[in-house]
Design a protein around this motif. Structure first.
Motif, PDB file in Angstrom:
ATOM      1  N   MET A 209       6.102  12.622  -4.922  1.00 10.86           N
ATOM      2  CA  MET A 209       5.700  12.565  -3.518  1.00 10.86           C
ATOM      3  C   MET A 209       6.559  11.550  -2.784  1.00 10.86           C
ATOM      4  SD  MET A 209       2.045  11.409  -1.866  1.00 10.86           S
ATOM      5  CE  MET A 209       1.116  12.561  -2.867  1.00 10.86           C
ATOM      6  N   ALA A 210       7.158  11.930  -1.714  1.00 15.10           N
ATOM      7  CA  ALA A 210       7.986  11.024  -0.929  1.00 15.10           C
ATOM      8  C   ALA A 210       7.100  10.121  -0.093  1.00 15.10           C
ATOM      9  CB  ALA A 210       8.910  11.825  -0.018  1.00 15.10           C
ATOM     10  N   ALA A 211       7.610   8.933   0.230  1.00 13.25           N
ATOM     11  CA  ALA A 211       6.860   8.022   1.070  1.00 13.25           C
ATOM     12  C   ALA A 211       6.598   8.675   2.413  1.00 13.25           C
ATOM     13  CB  ALA A 211       7.645   6.716   1.260  1.00 13.25           C
ATOM     14  N   SER A 212       5.369   8.511   2.924  1.00 12.64           N
ATOM     15  CA  SER A 212       4.993   9.157   4.172  1.00 12.64           C
ATOM     16  C   SER A 212       5.269   8.293   5.385  1.00 12.64           C
ATOM     17  CB  SER A 212       3.503   9.514   4.135  1.00 12.64           C
ATOM     18  OG  SER A 212       2.728   8.330   4.020  1.00 12.64           O
ATOM     19  N   GLY A 213       5.625   7.021   5.170  1.00 10.63           N
ATOM     20  CA  GLY A 213       5.867   6.125   6.287  1.00 10.63           C
ATOM     21  C   GLY A 213       6.872   5.062   5.926  1.00 10.63           C
TER      22      GLY A 213
ATOM     23  N   PRO B 223       5.626   7.346 -10.627  1.00 11.03           N
ATOM     24  CA  PRO B 223       6.491   6.664 -11.602  1.00 11.03           C
ATOM     25  C   PRO B 223       7.211   5.435 -11.058  1.00 11.03           C
ATOM     26  CG  PRO B 223       6.807   9.044 -11.686  1.00 11.03           C
ATOM     27  CD  PRO B 223       5.992   8.773 -10.471  1.00 11.03           C
ATOM     28  N   ASP B 224       7.351   5.334  -9.737  1.00  8.22           N
ATOM     29  CA  ASP B 224       8.064   4.184  -9.174  1.00  8.22           C
ATOM     30  C   ASP B 224       7.176   2.946  -9.036  1.00  8.22           C
ATOM     31  OD1 ASP B 224       6.592   5.529  -7.261  1.00  8.22           O
ATOM     32  OD2 ASP B 224       8.040   5.282  -5.656  1.00  8.22           O
ATOM     33  N   ILE B 225       5.898   3.070  -9.336  1.00  7.38           N
ATOM     34  CA  ILE B 225       5.013   1.902  -9.326  1.00  7.38           C
ATOM     35  C   ILE B 225       5.134   1.164 -10.654  1.00  7.38           C
ATOM     36  CG2 ILE B 225       2.596   1.158  -9.355  1.00  7.38           C
ATOM     37  CD1 ILE B 225       1.935   3.275  -7.330  1.00  7.38           C
ATOM     38  N   GLN B 226       5.409  -0.141 -10.586  1.00 11.93           N
ATOM     39  CA  GLN B 226       5.415  -0.951 -11.800  1.00 11.93           C
ATOM     40  C   GLN B 226       3.986  -1.295 -12.178  1.00 11.93           C
ATOM     41  OE1 GLN B 226       8.625  -3.988 -10.459  1.00 11.93           O
ATOM     42  NE2 GLN B 226       8.801  -3.927 -12.687  1.00 11.93           N
ATOM     43  N   ILE B 227       3.693  -1.331 -13.463  1.00 15.98           N
ATOM     44  CA  ILE B 227       2.347  -1.683 -13.910  1.00 15.98           C
ATOM     45  C   ILE B 227       2.417  -2.790 -14.953  1.00 15.98           C
ATOM     46  CG2 ILE B 227       1.432   0.632 -13.434  1.00 15.98           C
ATOM     47  CD1 ILE B 227       1.486   1.123 -16.497  1.00 15.98           C
TER      48      ILE B 227
ATOM     49  N   MET C 159      -1.519   3.037  -3.899  1.00 19.39           N
ATOM     50  CA  MET C 159      -0.993   4.309  -3.422  1.00 19.39           C
ATOM     51  C   MET C 159      -0.598   4.226  -1.951  1.00 19.39           C
ATOM     52  SD  MET C 159      -3.863   6.675  -5.322  1.00 19.39           S
ATOM     53  CE  MET C 159      -3.460   8.153  -4.406  1.00 19.39           C
ATOM     54  N   ALA C 160      -1.440   3.600  -1.133  1.00 15.14           N
ATOM     55  CA  ALA C 160      -1.169   3.513   0.296  1.00 15.14           C
ATOM     56  C   ALA C 160       0.071   2.676   0.583  1.00 15.14           C
ATOM     57  CB  ALA C 160      -2.374   2.924   1.026  1.00 15.14           C
ATOM     58  N   CYS C 161       0.208   1.545  -0.113  1.00 11.49           N
ATOM     59  CA  CYS C 161       1.377   0.684   0.095  1.00 11.49           C
ATOM     60  C   CYS C 161       2.644   1.385  -0.378  1.00 11.49           C
ATOM     61  CB  CYS C 161       1.191  -0.645  -0.644  1.00 11.49           C
ATOM     62  SG  CYS C 161      -0.051  -1.731   0.077  1.00 11.49           S
ATOM     63  N   ARG C 162       2.550   2.055  -1.503  1.00 14.04           N
ATOM     64  CA  ARG C 162       3.693   2.792  -2.023  1.00 14.04           C
ATOM     65  C   ARG C 162       4.121   3.897  -1.054  1.00 14.04           C
ATOM     66  NH1 ARG C 162       5.005   8.209  -3.091  1.00 14.04           N
ATOM     67  NH2 ARG C 162       6.720   8.225  -4.604  1.00 14.04           N
ATOM     68  N   ASN C 163       3.146   4.585  -0.475  1.00 11.87           N
ATOM     69  CA  ASN C 163       3.456   5.673   0.447  1.00 11.87           C
ATOM     70  C   ASN C 163       3.997   5.190   1.784  1.00 11.87           C
ATOM     71  OD1 ASN C 163       2.751   7.625  -1.411  1.00 11.87           O
ATOM     72  ND2 ASN C 163       0.661   7.854  -0.649  1.00 11.87           N
ATOM     73  N   GLU C 164       3.837   3.891   2.044  1.00  8.72           N
ATOM     74  CA  GLU C 164       4.427   3.307   3.255  1.00  8.72           C
ATOM     75  C   GLU C 164       5.750   2.616   2.965  1.00  8.72           C
ATOM     76  OE1 GLU C 164       3.810   3.582   6.378  1.00  8.72           O
ATOM     77  OE2 GLU C 164       1.937   4.710   6.275  1.00  8.72           O
ATOM     78  N   GLY C 165       6.293   2.841   1.779  1.00  2.65           N
ATOM     79  CA  GLY C 165       7.634   2.370   1.466  1.00  2.65           C
ATOM     80  C   GLY C 165       7.729   1.096   0.676  1.00  2.65           C
ATOM     81  N   ALA C 166       6.594   0.492   0.317  1.00  2.02           N
ATOM     82  CA  ALA C 166       6.629  -0.765  -0.438  1.00  2.02           C
ATOM     83  C   ALA C 166       6.942  -0.514  -1.903  1.00  2.02           C
ATOM     84  CB  ALA C 166       5.295  -1.487  -0.332  1.00  2.02           C
ATOM     85  N   HIS C 167       7.539  -1.511  -2.538  1.00  2.00           N
ATOM     86  CA  HIS C 167       7.602  -1.527  -3.995  1.00  2.00           C
ATOM     87  C   HIS C 167       6.276  -2.110  -4.458  1.00  2.00           C
ATOM     88  CE1 HIS C 167       8.853  -2.034  -8.092  1.00  2.00           C
ATOM     89  NE2 HIS C 167       8.507  -3.310  -8.040  1.00  2.00           N
ATOM     90  N   VAL C 168       5.581  -1.438  -5.352  1.00  2.00           N
ATOM     91  CA  VAL C 168       4.240  -1.852  -5.761  1.00  2.00           C
ATOM     92  C   VAL C 168       4.208  -2.275  -7.225  1.00  2.00           C
ATOM     93  CG1 VAL C 168       1.854  -1.102  -6.086  1.00  2.00           C
ATOM     94  CG2 VAL C 168       3.102  -0.408  -4.033  1.00  2.00           C
TER      95      VAL C 168
END
Length: 260
Positions: A1-5, A55-59, A28-37
């Motif tokens: 899913m591409a960032a929505s914002g 997959p781009d979210i670090q855990i 999810m919301a921060c990631r979708n607004e372009g943040a590295h999470v």
């Protein structure tokens, strides 16, 4: 899913308690607004499910009550080779809700509540701000408080309400001490939010009847419904963004009119 914002492009957000509920929705919301999470929690298995979807979210595993582990995690995510992934926003979301009055609350309950809900935020903020000061980062801290705090008394929330009042005080103290360094600190004060942990409390409040418990929690919300985790996550995005660059030391209520 591409960032929505693009509201959080260039931000790196570390979230505690990110495996489910408000923490997960915020990741999810921060990631979708372009943040590295950077999503952290005790429950790594649930974090892996989040990362499988994004997959781009670090855990990472994080016990927010363990000072050595807090120091280690903060150090790890402030010394990354890609500097844009080093923490610039901290969302202290991890918490614990104890059910009890001043009479039924034990000293163990009290101490556990303050350790998880307040000491954790002290530790995360302490070591994150220390990095920001040394690196001249103008960061933002968002602390999870509650309307059940210094704002409003709630039944059977003696220890919890006391801890969340302390979170408000801690947030104002941080804001005051570091405003001239460009470091902001605000807190979010929700009413009743429909999350997995709340659903567990439905059973307690309902005397074993989860549906009765849901009805009791819903009654106190004047809008006639519970908040969603996504509604709180929207406030997290707002406070992490530059839209709130002139806001610090403030409590934001998301309570459906409960405190009116």
């Amino acid at each position: 899913m591409a960032a929505s914002g693009k509201r959080l492009i260039g931000k790196s957000v570390l979230i505690t308690g990110a495996a489910q509920g408000i923490g997960r929705a915020s990741a999810m919301a921060c990631r979708n607004e372009g943040a590295h999470v950077i999503a952290t929690d005790l429950n790594v298995e649930l974090l892996k499910e989040l990362q499988k979807e994004f997959p781009d979210i670090q855990i990472d595993h994080l016990d927010v009550t363990d000072e050595d582990e807090v120091k280690s995690v903060i150090n790890k995510y402030t010394t990354q080779s890609d500097a844009t992934k080093n923490i610039s926003v901290l969302f202290n979301c991890a918490g614990f809700v104890h059910h009890g009055t001043v009479v039924t609350t034990t000293t163990t309950d009290w101490d556990r509540s303050f350790t998880i809900n307040v000491k954790s935020m002290f530790l995360l903020s302490k070591y994150t701000i220390d990095y920001w000061l040394k690196s001249k980062v103008k960061g933002s801290i968002i602390n999870m408080a509650s309307v059940a705090s210094s704002m409003k008394g709630a039944q059977f929330r003696c220890a919890y309400g006391a801890t969340k009042a302390a979170v408000i005080g801690l947030s104002k103290s941080i804001a005051t001490d570091y405003v001239e360094k460009g470091i902001r600190c605000n807190c979010i004060c929700p009413g009743t939010v429909d999350t997995p942990s709340l659903r567990e409390r439905f059973v307690t409040l309902g005397g074993g009847d989860a549906e009765k418990g849901r009805e009791e929690f819903t009654k106190r919300q004047k809008m006639g419904r519970l908040a969603t985790a996504k509604e709180v996550a929207a406030m997290v995005v707002y406070l992490a963004s530059e839209e709130t660059a002139f806001i610090t030391g403030t409590e934001f209520k998301i309570d459906g009119g409960w405190s009116l």
